[in-house]
Structures are given as structure tokens and as C-alpha cells.
Design an enzyme around this catalytic site. Structure first.
Site, PDB file in Angstrom:
ATOM      1  N   CYS A   8       0.835  -1.209   0.000  1.00 44.53           N
ATOM      2  CA  CYS A   8       0.000   0.000   0.000  1.00 44.53           C
ATOM      3  C   CYS A   8       0.868   1.258   0.000  1.00 44.53           C
ATOM      4  CB  CYS A   8      -0.909  -0.055   1.231  1.00 44.53           C
ATOM      5  SG  CYS A   8      -1.703   1.491   1.668  1.00 44.53           S
ATOM      6  N   CYS A  60       0.067   3.877   2.696  1.00 48.07           N
ATOM      7  CA  CYS A  60       0.508   3.401   4.017  1.00 48.07           C
ATOM      8  C   CYS A  60       1.959   3.796   4.267  1.00 48.07           C
ATOM      9  CB  CYS A  60       0.366   1.882   4.117  1.00 48.07           C
ATOM     10  SG  CYS A  60      -1.331   1.296   3.956  1.00 48.07           S
TER      11      CYS A  60
END
Length: 89
Positions: A13, A16
Site C-alpha cells: 500500500c 501506508c
């Protein structure tokens, strides 16, 4: 009062990875008062489902009474600090 910040993330991600340095700074500042948990949604699907995580990053701030605040997407330090403070840290 126990305050916990749960960071739901995945290694693949991109957002993230943007969130990580913000959380690392917070953890350094609130280490005594807040428990920080990183939860990989791929490895802990049951926990992600329990918290109804549909998008990542998702950050959940909890205290003994339950969920105080929840953030979806990259969240700035100031918003997280406000949630931690209102949770009782």
C-alpha cells in the site's frame, strides 16, 4: 485509561508508506501513554474484519470505552494528536 492506536496497513500500500513516518513520530512522542499496534490486513484478516476495515491505511484510536475516532486514508499528525488527546492520553 488505556489508549491504543491501531494502524491497519499492507506492505503493498503506497499511502501506508506515506503514513508511516507520521506514526513513527507520534510513537516517539507518546510512547509512555499510547500503545501503538501495526496490523497487516493481509495477515490479520479477522482483526481487519472485526474493525470493518475496507480501505487502507485505516487508523483506529481506542480507549477503555471503545473506539474514539477512526481515520481512513493518510491522516496528518495534528488530527491524530487531537484524537489521542480526546481518548485520554
Amino acid at each position: 485509561m488505556t489508549v491504543t492506536l491501531k494502524d491497519f496497513y499492507a506492505d503493498w500500500c503506497g499511502p501506508c508508506k506515506t503514513q508511516d513516518p507520521i506514526l513513527e513520530e507520534l510513537e516517539a512522542d507518546y510512547d509512555e501513554d499510547v500503545s501503538f499496534e501495526k496490523i497487516d490486513v493481509d495477515e490479520a484478516e479477522d482483526v481487519a474484519n472485526e474493525y470493518q476495515v475496507r480501505s487502507i491505511p485505516t487508523i483506529v484510536v481506542e480507549n477503555d470505552d471503545g473506539v474514539v475516532e477512526r481515520f481512513v486514508g493518510v491522516t496528518q499528525r495534528e488530527q491524530l494528536e487531537d484524537a489521542i488527546e480526546s481518548a485520554g492520553a
